[in-house]
Scaffold this motif. Sequence first.
Motif, PDB file in Angstrom:
ATOM      1  N   ALA A   2       1.391 -13.015  -0.621  1.00 54.44           N
ATOM      2  CA  ALA A   2       0.648 -12.178   0.136  1.00 54.44           C
ATOM      3  C   ALA A   2       0.841 -11.281  -1.768  1.00 54.44           C
ATOM      4  N   HIS A   3      -0.848 -10.605  -2.223  1.00 52.68           N
ATOM      5  CA  HIS A   3      -0.852  -9.795  -3.532  1.00 52.68           C
ATOM      6  C   HIS A   3      -0.663  -8.185  -3.471  1.00 52.68           C
ATOM      7  N   TYR A   4      -0.352  -7.980  -4.282  1.00 51.20           N
ATOM      8  CA  TYR A   4      -0.563  -6.239  -3.901  1.00 51.20           C
ATOM      9  C   TYR A   4      -0.820  -5.365  -4.881  1.00 51.20           C
ATOM     10  N   ALA A   5      -1.887  -4.746  -5.877  1.00 53.27           N
ATOM     11  CA  ALA A   5      -2.188  -4.319  -6.346  1.00 53.27           C
ATOM     12  C   ALA A   5      -1.754  -2.174  -6.449  1.00 53.27           C
ATOM     13  N   PHE A   6      -0.973  -2.265  -7.744  1.00 54.26           N
ATOM     14  CA  PHE A   6      -1.179  -0.879  -7.736  1.00 54.26           C
ATOM     15  C   PHE A   6      -1.915   0.442  -8.552  1.00 54.26           C
ATOM     16  N   ILE A   7      -2.781   1.564  -8.322  1.00 57.17           N
ATOM     17  CA  ILE A   7      -3.454   2.349  -8.321  1.00 57.17           C
ATOM     18  C   ILE A   7      -3.055   3.149  -9.386  1.00 57.17           C
ATOM     19  N   ILE A  17       1.123  -7.595  -7.607  1.00 55.36           N
ATOM     20  CA  ILE A  17       2.252  -8.405  -7.690  1.00 55.36           C
ATOM     21  C   ILE A  17       2.292  -9.142  -6.514  1.00 55.36           C
ATOM     22  N   VAL A  18       3.167 -10.239  -6.688  1.00 53.85           N
ATOM     23  CA  VAL A  18       3.618 -11.063  -5.613  1.00 53.85           C
ATOM     24  C   VAL A  18       3.824 -10.638  -4.633  1.00 53.85           C
ATOM     25  N   GLY A  19       3.805 -10.660  -3.154  1.00 54.70           N
ATOM     26  CA  GLY A  19       4.879  -9.743  -2.213  1.00 54.70           C
ATOM     27  C   GLY A  19       5.308 -10.874  -0.716  1.00 54.70           C
ATOM     28  N   VAL A  20       5.227  -9.820  -0.008  1.00 57.87           N
ATOM     29  CA  VAL A  20       5.760 -10.236   1.016  1.00 57.87           C
ATOM     30  C   VAL A  20       4.402 -10.602   1.975  1.00 57.87           C
ATOM     31  N   ASP A  21       4.233 -11.805   3.162  1.00 53.81           N
ATOM     32  CA  ASP A  21       2.819 -11.755   3.817  1.00 53.81           C
ATOM     33  C   ASP A  21       2.918 -10.911   4.588  1.00 53.81           C
ATOM     34  N   GLU A  22       1.975  -9.927   5.469  1.00 55.05           N
ATOM     35  CA  GLU A  22       1.922  -8.396   5.916  1.00 55.05           C
ATOM     36  C   GLU A  22       2.420  -8.998   7.225  1.00 55.05           C
ATOM     37  N   THR A  23       2.546 -10.465   7.485  1.00 57.72           N
ATOM     38  CA  THR A  23       3.307 -10.516   9.347  1.00 57.72           C
ATOM     39  C   THR A  23       4.920 -10.441   9.112  1.00 57.72           C
ATOM     40  N   VAL A  24       5.349 -10.960   8.028  1.00 59.80           N
ATOM     41  CA  VAL A  24       6.819 -10.974   7.748  1.00 59.80           C
ATOM     42  C   VAL A  24       6.816  -9.228   8.298  1.00 59.80           C
ATOM     43  N   THR A  25       8.669  -9.688   8.248  1.00 58.99           N
ATOM     44  CA  THR A  25       9.262  -7.938   8.779  1.00 58.99           C
ATOM     45  C   THR A  25      11.261  -8.722   8.905  1.00 58.99           C
ATOM     46  N   GLN A  26      11.349  -8.147   8.180  1.00 60.63           N
ATOM     47  CA  GLN A  26      13.412  -8.081   7.218  1.00 60.63           C
ATOM     48  C   GLN A  26      13.668  -6.444   7.878  1.00 60.63           C
ATOM     49  N   THR A  27      14.225  -6.384   8.368  1.00 57.36           N
ATOM     50  CA  THR A  27      15.197  -5.710   8.089  1.00 57.36           C
ATOM     51  C   THR A  27      16.781  -5.165   7.179  1.00 57.36           C
ATOM     52  N   ASP A  28      16.516  -4.319   6.655  1.00 61.41           N
ATOM     53  CA  ASP A  28      16.793  -3.906   5.575  1.00 61.41           C
ATOM     54  C   ASP A  28      18.458  -3.407   6.101  1.00 61.41           C
ATOM     55  N   LEU A  54       2.513   5.524  -7.946  1.00 58.50           N
ATOM     56  CA  LEU A  54       1.250   4.896  -8.257  1.00 58.50           C
ATOM     57  C   LEU A  54       0.966   4.370  -6.460  1.00 58.50           C
ATOM     58  N   LEU A  55      -0.437   4.231  -6.175  1.00 58.58           N
ATOM     59  CA  LEU A  55      -0.930   3.897  -4.949  1.00 58.58           C
ATOM     60  C   LEU A  55      -0.872   2.868  -5.065  1.00 58.58           C
ATOM     61  N   CYS A  56      -0.826   2.051  -3.379  1.00 56.66           N
ATOM     62  CA  CYS A  56      -0.732   0.180  -3.113  1.00 56.66           C
ATOM     63  C   CYS A  56      -1.415  -0.051  -2.300  1.00 56.66           C
ATOM     64  N   LYS A  57      -1.931  -0.651  -2.903  1.00 57.63           N
ATOM     65  CA  LYS A  57      -3.559  -1.578  -1.905  1.00 57.63           C
ATOM     66  C   LYS A  57      -3.216  -3.421  -2.320  1.00 57.63           C
ATOM     67  N   ARG A  58      -2.931  -3.969  -0.604  1.00 57.21           N
ATOM     68  CA  ARG A  58      -3.310  -5.664  -0.486  1.00 57.21           C
ATOM     69  C   ARG A  58      -4.802  -6.107  -1.583  1.00 57.21           C
ATOM     70  N   THR A  59      -4.817  -6.626  -1.753  1.00 57.74           N
ATOM     71  CA  THR A  59      -5.340  -7.643  -2.771  1.00 57.74           C
ATOM     72  C   THR A  59      -5.090  -9.052  -2.706  1.00 57.74           C
ATOM     73  N   LYS A  68     -12.810  -8.465  -3.117  1.00 57.97           N
ATOM     74  CA  LYS A  68     -12.266  -9.413  -4.806  1.00 57.97           C
ATOM     75  C   LYS A  68     -10.967  -8.744  -5.287  1.00 57.97           C
ATOM     76  N   TYR A  69      -9.949 -10.300  -5.947  1.00 54.19           N
ATOM     77  CA  TYR A  69      -9.145  -9.638  -5.818  1.00 54.19           C
ATOM     78  C   TYR A  69      -8.782  -9.541  -7.526  1.00 54.19           C
ATOM     79  N   ALA A  70      -7.481  -8.285  -7.134  1.00 54.20           N
ATOM     80  CA  ALA A  70      -7.559  -7.064  -8.403  1.00 54.20           C
ATOM     81  C   ALA A  70      -6.699  -7.554  -9.338  1.00 54.20           C
ATOM     82  N   GLY A  71      -7.576  -7.178 -10.470  1.00 53.14           N
ATOM     83  CA  GLY A  71      -6.738  -7.471 -11.685  1.00 53.14           C
ATOM     84  C   GLY A  71      -6.721  -6.250 -12.492  1.00 53.14           C
ATOM     85  N   VAL A  72      -5.938  -5.825 -13.995  1.00 53.23           N
ATOM     86  CA  VAL A  72      -5.404  -5.071 -14.089  1.00 53.23           C
ATOM     87  C   VAL A  72      -6.713  -4.707 -14.590  1.00 53.23           C
TER      88      VAL A  72
END
Length: 94
Positions: A2-7, A17-28, A54-59, A68-72
Amino acid sequence: MAHYAFIGYGNKVVKVIVGVDETVTQTDLDGTVVGGSSEAWEQFYQNQPQHQGLLCKRTSYNGTIRGKYAGVGDIYDPVADEFVTPVVEEPVGE
């Protein structure tokens, strides 16, 4: 994947950034479960020290999330909840 945009200031995208798919969970290490939804991962990434203020939103590459895919340099429209390409005005005559 998944991709996440910082605003940042002026709703301008400052990082993607490239991040974790929204369906994935992990334990810290402390036993806290993270993830399971786009909103949960947005909050997780937004709370990281390097993204402070910064605000983070999925793209997405295929444009099915937030228009659309967010670009810088793109702009996040919080009312429409989508990313838009800023209009660059050309100078008229000289």
